[in-house]
Design a protein around this motif. Structure first.
Motif, PDB file in Angstrom:
ATOM      1  N   SER A 176       0.833  -1.209   0.000  1.00 12.82           N
ATOM      2  CA  SER A 176       0.000   0.000   0.000  1.00 12.82           C
ATOM      3  C   SER A 176       0.864   1.255   0.000  1.00 12.82           C
ATOM      4  CB  SER A 176      -0.929  -0.006   1.218  1.00 12.82           C
ATOM      5  OG  SER A 176      -1.819  -1.104   1.190  1.00 12.82           O
ATOM      6  N   LEU A 177       1.986   1.233   0.695  1.00 16.77           N
ATOM      7  CA  LEU A 177       2.867   2.398   0.726  1.00 16.77           C
ATOM      8  C   LEU A 177       3.443   2.670  -0.657  1.00 16.77           C
ATOM      9  CD1 LEU A 177       4.207   4.643   2.335  1.00 16.77           C
ATOM     10  CD2 LEU A 177       6.061   3.046   2.908  1.00 16.77           C
ATOM     11  N   ARG A 178       3.870   1.606  -1.347  1.00 15.49           N
ATOM     12  CA  ARG A 178       4.390   1.798  -2.702  1.00 15.49           C
ATOM     13  C   ARG A 178       3.302   2.373  -3.619  1.00 15.49           C
ATOM     14  NH1 ARG A 178       7.395  -2.910  -1.396  1.00 15.49           N
ATOM     15  NH2 ARG A 178       5.663  -4.268  -2.031  1.00 15.49           N
ATOM     16  N   ALA A 179       2.092   1.848  -3.486  1.00 16.03           N
ATOM     17  CA  ALA A 179       0.989   2.358  -4.301  1.00 16.03           C
ATOM     18  C   ALA A 179       0.675   3.818  -3.948  1.00 16.03           C
ATOM     19  CB  ALA A 179      -0.257   1.492  -4.106  1.00 16.03           C
ATOM     20  N   ALA A 180       0.737   4.163  -2.654  1.00 19.00           N
ATOM     21  CA  ALA A 180       0.466   5.541  -2.230  1.00 19.00           C
ATOM     22  C   ALA A 180       1.514   6.493  -2.785  1.00 19.00           C
ATOM     23  CB  ALA A 180       0.434   5.612  -0.700  1.00 19.00           C
ATOM     24  N   MET A 181       2.771   6.089  -2.772  1.00 19.16           N
ATOM     25  CA  MET A 181       3.834   6.935  -3.302  1.00 19.16           C
ATOM     26  C   MET A 181       3.694   7.102  -4.813  1.00 19.16           C
ATOM     27  SD  MET A 181       6.964   5.445  -0.946  1.00 19.16           S
ATOM     28  CE  MET A 181       8.247   6.455  -1.671  1.00 19.16           C
ATOM     29  N   ASP A 182       3.368   6.020  -5.497  1.00 21.62           N
ATOM     30  CA  ASP A 182       3.184   6.093  -6.951  1.00 21.62           C
ATOM     31  C   ASP A 182       1.999   6.987  -7.306  1.00 21.62           C
ATOM     32  OD1 ASP A 182       5.310   4.416  -7.271  1.00 21.62           O
ATOM     33  OD2 ASP A 182       4.110   2.603  -7.653  1.00 21.62           O
ATOM     34  N   ALA A 183       0.885   6.802  -6.593  1.00 22.07           N
ATOM     35  CA  ALA A 183      -0.311   7.593  -6.885  1.00 22.07           C
ATOM     36  C   ALA A 183      -0.066   9.075  -6.612  1.00 22.07           C
ATOM     37  CB  ALA A 183      -1.484   7.087  -6.047  1.00 22.07           C
ATOM     38  N   ALA A 184       0.568   9.380  -5.480  1.00 17.41           N
ATOM     39  CA  ALA A 184       0.840  10.775  -5.140  1.00 17.41           C
ATOM     40  C   ALA A 184       1.732  11.428  -6.186  1.00 17.41           C
ATOM     41  CB  ALA A 184       1.487  10.859  -3.759  1.00 17.41           C
ATOM     42  N   GLY A 185       2.765  10.718  -6.632  1.00 21.96           N
ATOM     43  CA  GLY A 185       3.674  11.274  -7.634  1.00 21.96           C
ATOM     44  C   GLY A 185       2.964  11.532  -8.949  1.00 21.96           C
ATOM     45  N   ARG A 186       2.163  10.590  -9.397  1.00 15.75           N
ATOM     46  CA  ARG A 186       1.456  10.753 -10.665  1.00 15.75           C
ATOM     47  C   ARG A 186       0.464  11.911 -10.609  1.00 15.75           C
ATOM     48  NH1 ARG A 186      -0.177   4.514 -12.386  1.00 15.75           N
ATOM     49  NH2 ARG A 186       1.941   3.656 -12.411  1.00 15.75           N
ATOM     50  N   ILE A 187      -0.289  11.976  -9.518  1.00 13.12           N
ATOM     51  CA  ILE A 187      -1.312  13.020  -9.397  1.00 13.12           C
ATOM     52  C   ILE A 187      -0.674  14.402  -9.324  1.00 13.12           C
ATOM     53  CG2 ILE A 187      -3.085  13.960  -7.853  1.00 13.12           C
ATOM     54  CD1 ILE A 187      -3.817  11.019  -7.219  1.00 13.12           C
ATOM     55  N   CYS A 188       0.377  14.535  -8.544  1.00 11.96           N
ATOM     56  CA  CYS A 188       1.047  15.834  -8.429  1.00 11.96           C
ATOM     57  C   CYS A 188       1.619  16.267  -9.779  1.00 11.96           C
ATOM     58  CB  CYS A 188       2.140  15.773  -7.374  1.00 11.96           C
ATOM     59  SG  CYS A 188       1.515  15.705  -5.675  1.00 11.96           S
ATOM     60  N   SER A 189       2.235  15.336 -10.501  1.00 14.82           N
ATOM     61  CA  SER A 189       2.796  15.678 -11.814  1.00 14.82           C
ATOM     62  C   SER A 189       1.699  16.090 -12.780  1.00 14.82           C
ATOM     63  CB  SER A 189       3.573  14.479 -12.368  1.00 14.82           C
ATOM     64  OG  SER A 189       4.685  14.176 -11.551  1.00 14.82           O
TER      65      SER A 189
ATOM     66  N   GLU B 235      -5.915  -0.168  19.442  1.00 13.34           N
ATOM     67  CA  GLU B 235      -6.881  -1.218  19.779  1.00 13.34           C
ATOM     68  C   GLU B 235      -6.512  -2.537  19.104  1.00 13.34           C
ATOM     69  OE1 GLU B 235     -10.747   0.239  18.860  1.00 13.34           O
ATOM     70  OE2 GLU B 235     -10.725   1.774  20.427  1.00 13.34           O
ATOM     71  N   GLY B 236      -5.230  -2.845  19.159  1.00 15.14           N
ATOM     72  CA  GLY B 236      -4.742  -4.112  18.644  1.00 15.14           C
ATOM     73  C   GLY B 236      -4.502  -4.163  17.151  1.00 15.14           C
ATOM     74  N   VAL B 237      -4.750  -3.077  16.444  1.00 17.39           N
ATOM     75  CA  VAL B 237      -4.565  -3.035  14.988  1.00 17.39           C
ATOM     76  C   VAL B 237      -3.288  -2.260  14.680  1.00 17.39           C
ATOM     77  CG1 VAL B 237      -5.511  -2.275  12.779  1.00 17.39           C
ATOM     78  CG2 VAL B 237      -7.043  -3.138  14.572  1.00 17.39           C
ATOM     79  N   ASP B 238      -2.377  -2.891  13.954  1.00 22.43           N
ATOM     80  CA  ASP B 238      -1.135  -2.247  13.535  1.00 22.43           C
ATOM     81  C   ASP B 238      -1.367  -1.582  12.183  1.00 22.43           C
ATOM     82  OD1 ASP B 238       1.394  -1.414  12.977  1.00 22.43           O
ATOM     83  OD2 ASP B 238       2.350  -3.378  13.172  1.00 22.43           O
ATOM     84  N   TYR B 239      -1.256  -0.274  12.160  1.00 21.84           N
ATOM     85  CA  TYR B 239      -1.495   0.474  10.926  1.00 21.84           C
ATOM     86  C   TYR B 239      -0.234   0.596  10.064  1.00 21.84           C
ATOM     87  CZ  TYR B 239      -6.136   1.706  12.591  1.00 21.84           C
ATOM     88  OH  TYR B 239      -7.445   1.650  13.015  1.00 21.84           O
ATOM     89  N   VAL B 240       0.860   0.035  10.520  1.00 28.57           N
ATOM     90  CA  VAL B 240       2.129  -0.076   9.786  1.00 28.57           C
ATOM     91  C   VAL B 240       2.614   1.323   9.386  1.00 28.57           C
ATOM     92  CG1 VAL B 240       3.427  -1.469   8.125  1.00 28.57           C
ATOM     93  CG2 VAL B 240       1.187  -2.272   8.911  1.00 28.57           C
ATOM     94  N   SER B 241       2.577   1.668   8.091  1.00 32.49           N
ATOM     95  CA  SER B 241       3.135   2.949   7.625  1.00 32.49           C
ATOM     96  C   SER B 241       2.075   4.027   7.426  1.00 32.49           C
ATOM     97  CB  SER B 241       3.904   2.735   6.312  1.00 32.49           C
ATOM     98  OG  SER B 241       5.040   1.941   6.528  1.00 32.49           O
TER      99      SER B 241
END
Length: 603
Positions: free
Chosen positions: A165-178, A223-229
């Motif tokens: 998901s982090l890789r997808a978020a970085m890719d999406a953010a870069g494409r949208i900003c450009s 609450e026991g859920v790891d949201y990771v990045s």
């Protein structure tokens, strides 16, 4: 066609949208295929994008003729241009130098509507408005995950940002900003302005600045859920954003934040936008979403005070996780509200929240609720399955708007980005086309003053001429002015009503309720009656009465019952004109009967 201030509005009319020029005081107004006033000798006629001039030719909204043998009617075009700039002048002055944070939802970013919105942002930037753009990304992130064989995971309002998901978020953010930077880069069309000479500024596009303006921290395990990045907003770099804005740049913030240890974290777009608006002290937060905010009857909600929005959200706290998060975030219990009117009368009623002093917000710290404790919220996150499913409509966006208003941003606009020219129509018309949540006195309800006399007369005269209201002379109005209540919107009186108390009989007469035609259907009459009932109760009155010949149905629906003339106080009874054959209605008032329920009547 050359890009000009009028061009987008006219073009949207050609695309089939309803067409209305800014401001109600315009000499010319188009509205749903008809001309309201005659301009340049053109008689009222039913039109779409053109109308017949009565001589066998059609003229479009720019004054250009369709058909041979007819010269261009330039006077119509000239008057349109002149009227637009004269009536837009107050808005130019009001908005110049202001900071608007604009959230563009991921649905709109992923739609063909984005191009026109960015064009209008570029236009408004040229008028001196400072923009901070926050584009949404969740649609694009979910699509990238699906293409890569992964499933999006949400808990509450947040995404669980695993490595994929982090890789997808970085890719999406870069494409949208450009993409946005590219679309903002072209300058305006030069075809129509070359006659004014050459200027190097004409060739300049809009400068867009982005960077590591967003400090974030890991959301961690909740609450026991790891949201990771997944990140939460920690602080907005206000000095550097202000520096870029002062350099005439549009600042763009993405969903990516950066931790103090050098990590990239995926943040909630709405949390970024709301935190930015609060930290910058923006004049407006504008959320461009993919649909309108409607009430339960399918009508557009044009305006909500912060108090009304807050009350509505709190009523949904058991059904909506977003509403429950809002109540928790603002950390304020329902309390009685004490209201003072302009006559220094004081009255209280239950279940209204006091908003006399907004909680103090400090960038990087949070809110001080006045008890010496600071909450950690920098912004308000919305998302997850509740928003994706739209089970509660656009209720999540309304909660975010109320949160920001509580923090000091005076006005939040929720706009349907699928409407052509929605930004221009919202900002350059008095009533706009979207939903506004306001913490200031946009809807100023107050006791009338001498300077309001002309505005009150303009509201009453059409109803007097049609026989709905009795005629009142200038002297009679002036003598009764202290009993009138008016609603003022941006310097115009848009509604009025009167309460004439009879203290000995503990009753009061409701009279002269009038709403300007362009504001009818927005609940102004209900709000006036609600205010009158509360004021009457505060004065110790126990009953309201009225005389009517044409509007009995409206009052019956609001709790009034027909009665005989004997129920009217004797001093008033002696002055009744029996030839009008008015009907008489009364209503008992008490704390639990006054007012209209918000869930049943929206502004």
């Amino acid at each position: 066609m050359s890009a000009s201030l009028c061009t987008p509005i006219l073009n949207y009319h050609r695309l089939g949208e309803s067409f209305s020029f800014p401001c109600s005081i315009w000499g010319l107004r188009f509205d749903k295929f008809r001309i309201i006033k005659k301009v340049g000798g053109i008689q009222p006629a039913r039109i779409s994008s053109s109308w017949d001039n009565g001589r066998g030719n059609k003229i479009n909204v720019l004054g250009e003729t369709e058909g041979s043998g007819m010269e261009t009617t330039s006077s119509v075009k000239d008057e349109l241009v002149v009227n637009f700039f004269r009536e837009a002048w107050p808005y130019f002055i009001a908005f110049r130098g202001s900071t608007f944070v604009v959230l563009i939802s991921a649905e709109i970013v992923d739609s063909p509507h984005l191009d026109a919105i960015l064009m209008d942002i570029s236009l408004l930037h040229g008028l001196g408005i400072k923009f901070v753009l926050v584009p949404g990304t969740h649609v694009q992130i979910d699509r990238l995950l699906a293409e890569r064989g992964s499933e999006p995971k949400y808990v509450g309002s947040y995404r669980i940002t695993d490595p994929d998901s982090l890789r997808a978020a970085m890719d999406a953010a870069g494409r949208i900003c450009s993409m946005i930077e590219a679309q903002l880069s072209p300058g305006p069309s030069l075809s129509g302005i070359r006659r004014h000479g050459d200027n190097s500024r004409w060739y300049d596009g809009v400068s867009v600045a982005s960077g590591n303006f967003l400090a974030a921290k890991r959301r961690g395990v909740v609450e026991g859920v790891d949201y990771v990045s997944t990140g939460e907003v920690k602080k907005i770099d206000v000095p550097r954003i202000r520096e870029r804005l002062d350099q005439d740049c549009i600042v763009m913030l993405s969903n990516l934040g950066y931790s103090s240890s050098g990590e990239v974290l995926n943040c909630n777009t709405y949390e970024v936008a709301t935190a930015s608006a609060l930290a910058l002290g923006a004049e407006k937060l504008i959320c461009i979403i993919d649909g309108p905010i409607l009430d339960e009857h399918g009508r557009l909600i044009r305006f909500l005070t912060l108090q009304d929005a807050d009350m509505l959200i709190r009523k949904r706290a058991k059904q909506s996780e977003t509403a429950a998060n809002y109540v928790k975030a603002v950390a304020q219990e329902d309390a009685a509200c004490v209201v003072h009117d302009d006559s220094n009368n004081m009255f209280s009623f239950p279940n209204w929240n006091a908003f006399d002093e907004a909680p103090k917000f400090q960038n990087g710290v949070g809110f001080d609720n006045g008890n010496g404790l600071w909450t950690r919220e920098q912004g308000f996150a919305i998302g997850g399955q509740e928003r994706l499913s739209r089970l509660n409509g656009y209720f999540s966006e309304l909660a975010a708007a109320a949160f920001v208003c509580r923090g000091g941003v005076q006005r939040v606009h929720l706009l349907d980005g699928t409407v052509g020219g929605v930004l221009l129509k919202e900002l350059f018309q008095r009533d706009g086309v979207g939903t506004m949540v306001a913490s200031d006195l946009y809807e100023g309800m107050r006791t009338a003053k001498v300077t309001d006399l002309q505005g009150i007369k303009q509201l009453l005269e059409p109803l007097e001429d049609s026989g709905v209201l009795i005629k009142r002379s200038q002297e009679e109005l002036l003598g009764a002015l202290d009993s009138f209540i008016v609603v003022e919107r941006e310097g115009h009186i848009i509604a009025c009503a009167a309460l004439f108390p009879f203290f000995e009989e503990k009753s009061g007469e409701v009279a002269a309720i009038a709403v300007s035609p362009e504001c009818r259907g927005q609940g102004q009459g209900d709000k006036l009656l609600d205010y009158i009932e509360k004021k009457a109760y505060s004065l110790g009155l126990q009953m309201l009465f009225l005389l009517t010949t044409r509007t009995e149905d409206w009052f019956v629906r609001r709790g009034f019952c027909e009665c005989s003339i004997e129920y009217i106080p004797e001093p008033r009874r002696k002055k009744i004109n029996l030839t009008r054959r008015s009907k008489y209605y009364t209503k008992r008032i008490s704390p639990d009967t006054i007012g209209i329920r918000l869930s049943r009547s929206f502004p």
